[in-house]
Design a protein around this motif. Structure first.
Motif, PDB file in Angstrom:
ATOM      1  N   ARG A   4      84.208 -55.885  -2.199  1.00 44.62           N
ATOM      2  CA  ARG A   4      84.004 -57.565  -1.116  1.00 44.62           C
ATOM      3  C   ARG A   4      82.930 -57.950  -0.813  1.00 44.62           C
ATOM      4  N   LEU A   5      81.250 -56.297  -1.373  1.00 42.22           N
ATOM      5  CA  LEU A   5      80.749 -57.313  -1.322  1.00 42.22           C
ATOM      6  C   LEU A   5      80.386 -57.420  -3.081  1.00 42.22           C
ATOM      7  N   PHE A   6      81.105 -56.719  -4.413  1.00 42.29           N
ATOM      8  CA  PHE A   6      80.434 -57.344  -5.526  1.00 42.29           C
ATOM      9  C   PHE A   6      81.420 -58.082  -6.045  1.00 42.29           C
ATOM     10  N   TYR A   7      82.521 -58.627  -5.591  1.00 41.04           N
ATOM     11  CA  TYR A   7      82.919 -59.429  -5.314  1.00 41.04           C
ATOM     12  C   TYR A   7      82.312 -61.369  -4.804  1.00 41.04           C
ATOM     13  N   GLU A   8      81.870 -61.234  -3.612  1.00 40.78           N
ATOM     14  CA  GLU A   8      81.271 -62.127  -2.997  1.00 40.78           C
ATOM     15  C   GLU A   8      79.834 -62.296  -3.311  1.00 40.78           C
ATOM     16  N   LYS A   9      79.109 -60.840  -3.565  1.00 47.75           N
ATOM     17  CA  LYS A   9      77.740 -61.266  -3.834  1.00 47.75           C
ATOM     18  C   LYS A   9      77.194 -60.928  -5.891  1.00 47.75           C
ATOM     19  N   GLY A  10      78.302 -60.447  -6.341  1.00 50.98           N
ATOM     20  CA  GLY A  10      78.236 -60.394  -7.938  1.00 50.98           C
ATOM     21  C   GLY A  10      77.970 -58.692  -8.011  1.00 50.98           C
ATOM     22  N   ILE A  11      78.064 -58.034  -9.822  1.00 54.26           N
ATOM     23  CA  ILE A  11      77.899 -55.896  -9.255  1.00 54.26           C
ATOM     24  C   ILE A  11      76.329 -55.699  -9.249  1.00 54.26           C
ATOM     25  N   GLN A  12      75.831 -56.897  -9.816  1.00 52.53           N
ATOM     26  CA  GLN A  12      74.277 -56.130 -10.567  1.00 52.53           C
ATOM     27  C   GLN A  12      73.861 -56.627  -8.838  1.00 52.53           C
ATOM     28  N   ALA A  13      73.814 -57.780  -8.776  1.00 51.64           N
ATOM     29  CA  ALA A  13      73.424 -58.048  -7.022  1.00 51.64           C
ATOM     30  C   ALA A  13      73.329 -56.910  -6.137  1.00 51.64           C
ATOM     31  N   VAL A  14      74.289 -56.239  -5.697  1.00 55.73           N
ATOM     32  CA  VAL A  14      74.282 -55.043  -5.500  1.00 55.73           C
ATOM     33  C   VAL A  14      74.374 -53.795  -5.185  1.00 55.73           C
ATOM     34  N   GLY A  15      73.110 -53.590  -4.303  1.00 57.98           N
ATOM     35  CA  GLY A  15      72.736 -51.714  -4.714  1.00 57.98           C
ATOM     36  C   GLY A  15      73.526 -51.065  -3.697  1.00 57.98           C
ATOM     37  N   MET A  16      73.402 -49.959  -4.002  1.00 57.09           N
ATOM     38  CA  MET A  16      73.955 -48.748  -3.513  1.00 57.09           C
ATOM     39  C   MET A  16      73.579 -48.693  -1.982  1.00 57.09           C
ATOM     40  N   PHE A  71      83.226 -58.735 -16.426  1.00 57.73           N
ATOM     41  CA  PHE A  71      83.382 -58.732 -17.486  1.00 57.73           C
ATOM     42  C   PHE A  71      81.748 -59.722 -17.810  1.00 57.73           C
ATOM     43  N   GLY A  72      81.516 -60.517 -17.536  1.00 55.29           N
ATOM     44  CA  GLY A  72      80.715 -61.428 -17.683  1.00 55.29           C
ATOM     45  C   GLY A  72      79.195 -60.425 -17.190  1.00 55.29           C
ATOM     46  N   GLU A  73      79.454 -60.118 -16.554  1.00 53.81           N
ATOM     47  CA  GLU A  73      78.058 -59.181 -15.781  1.00 53.81           C
ATOM     48  C   GLU A  73      77.952 -57.663 -16.196  1.00 53.81           C
ATOM     49  N   LEU A  74      79.013 -56.971 -16.818  1.00 45.36           N
ATOM     50  CA  LEU A  74      78.972 -55.469 -17.422  1.00 45.36           C
ATOM     51  C   LEU A  74      80.088 -55.354 -18.669  1.00 45.36           C
ATOM     52  N   GLY A  75      80.031 -56.316 -19.450  1.00 48.46           N
ATOM     53  CA  GLY A  75      81.430 -55.707 -19.822  1.00 48.46           C
ATOM     54  C   GLY A  75      81.100 -55.743 -20.918  1.00 48.46           C
ATOM     55  N   PRO A  76      80.024 -56.172 -21.568  1.00 53.49           N
ATOM     56  CA  PRO A  76      79.146 -55.947 -22.871  1.00 53.49           C
ATOM     57  C   PRO A  76      77.831 -54.692 -22.474  1.00 53.49           C
ATOM     58  N   SER A  77      78.329 -54.180 -21.102  1.00 54.07           N
ATOM     59  CA  SER A  77      77.132 -52.758 -21.722  1.00 54.07           C
ATOM     60  C   SER A  77      78.275 -51.779 -20.598  1.00 54.07           C
ATOM     61  N   SER A  78      79.376 -51.921 -20.332  1.00 49.91           N
ATOM     62  CA  SER A  78      80.043 -50.836 -19.910  1.00 49.91           C
ATOM     63  C   SER A  78      81.831 -50.795 -20.609  1.00 49.91           C
ATOM     64  N   GLU A  79      81.397 -49.905 -21.574  1.00 49.40           N
ATOM     65  CA  GLU A  79      82.870 -49.570 -21.946  1.00 49.40           C
ATOM     66  C   GLU A  79      84.037 -49.111 -20.928  1.00 49.40           C
ATOM     67  N   ALA A  80      83.451 -48.004 -19.986  1.00 48.67           N
ATOM     68  CA  ALA A  80      84.610 -48.277 -19.056  1.00 48.67           C
ATOM     69  C   ALA A  80      84.942 -49.610 -18.121  1.00 48.67           C
ATOM     70  N   VAL A  81      83.213 -50.285 -17.924  1.00 46.08           N
ATOM     71  CA  VAL A  81      84.139 -51.607 -17.153  1.00 46.08           C
ATOM     72  C   VAL A  81      85.198 -52.569 -17.990  1.00 46.08           C
TER      73      VAL A  81
END
Length: 188
Positions: free
Chosen positions: A23-35, A114-124
């Motif tokens: 919910r948080l990642f989809y609503e706000k973006g992955i990088q904008a959400v801290g643990m 992909f837009g947020e992490l694709g280039p920097s995360s092979e797993a994503v």
């Protein structure tokens, strides 16, 4: 000494964590959400979260994999109710239109990741590619049943509608893509 955590509790904690993170990642973006925000939303302590997923990247991959199974399952359940092969293909776009009109629709979770992490995360990146291939294969199966060579065109219409609706916030691209697919299939 605290009681050991049961398998059932592990399962419940994992589901609560995945629900909150998705919910948080989809609503706000992955990088904008801290643990810490994931912790607060899930109600789980950080120590417990990191026992479930050693890194945020692992959590992101698990969220995307679970969403893939649910998303494609819901699409298949809708499409496979239709008997006629050509109408079945068009039902893809009817389902997309319903998804686009849902409150909180923010486009494709995999494109967003992909837009947020694709280039920097092979797993994503691997998870995004896996989803897109599975979606392609799903569409290919339905289109091939029509006997027409339109797999790539229908797939691109679906993908284009998803991206366009996500950017515009308007569900109309599903209708436009459906009209184009109907022309390809000779059902217009």
């Amino acid at each position: 000494m605290p009681a050991p955590i049961t398998e059932e509790q592990n399962r419940l904690d994992r589901e609560a964590l995945l629900d909150a993170a998705e919910r948080l990642f989809y609503e706000k973006g992955i990088q904008a959400v801290g643990m810490d925000e994931v912790r607060a939303a899930s109600g789980l302590p950080l120590k417990r979260i990191y026992r479930c997923f050693a890194a945020k990247e692992d959590l992101v991959v698990a969220v995307l994999a679970r969403r893939d199974r649910r998303w494609r399952g819901e699409l298949a359940a809708h499409v496979e109710q239709v008997q006629d092969p050509r109408e079945r293909v068009l039902a893809i776009f009817d389902w997309l239109a319903g998804w686009f009109a849902e409150p909180g629709f923010r486009g494709c979770a995999w494109i967003n990741a992909f837009g947020e992490l694709g280039p920097s995360s092979e797993a994503v990146l691997a998870e995004v590619r896996s989803h897109k291939q599975a979606f392609h294969d799903q569409i290919a199966r339905w289109v091939r049943a029509t006997g027409l060579p339109a797999v790539e065109a229908v797939f691109l219409l679906a993908e284009g509608a998803i991206v366009t609706a996500g950017i515009s916030g308007d569900p109309a691209p599903a209708r436009h893509a459906r009209t184009a697919a109907a022309m390809l299939l000779g059902t217009s």
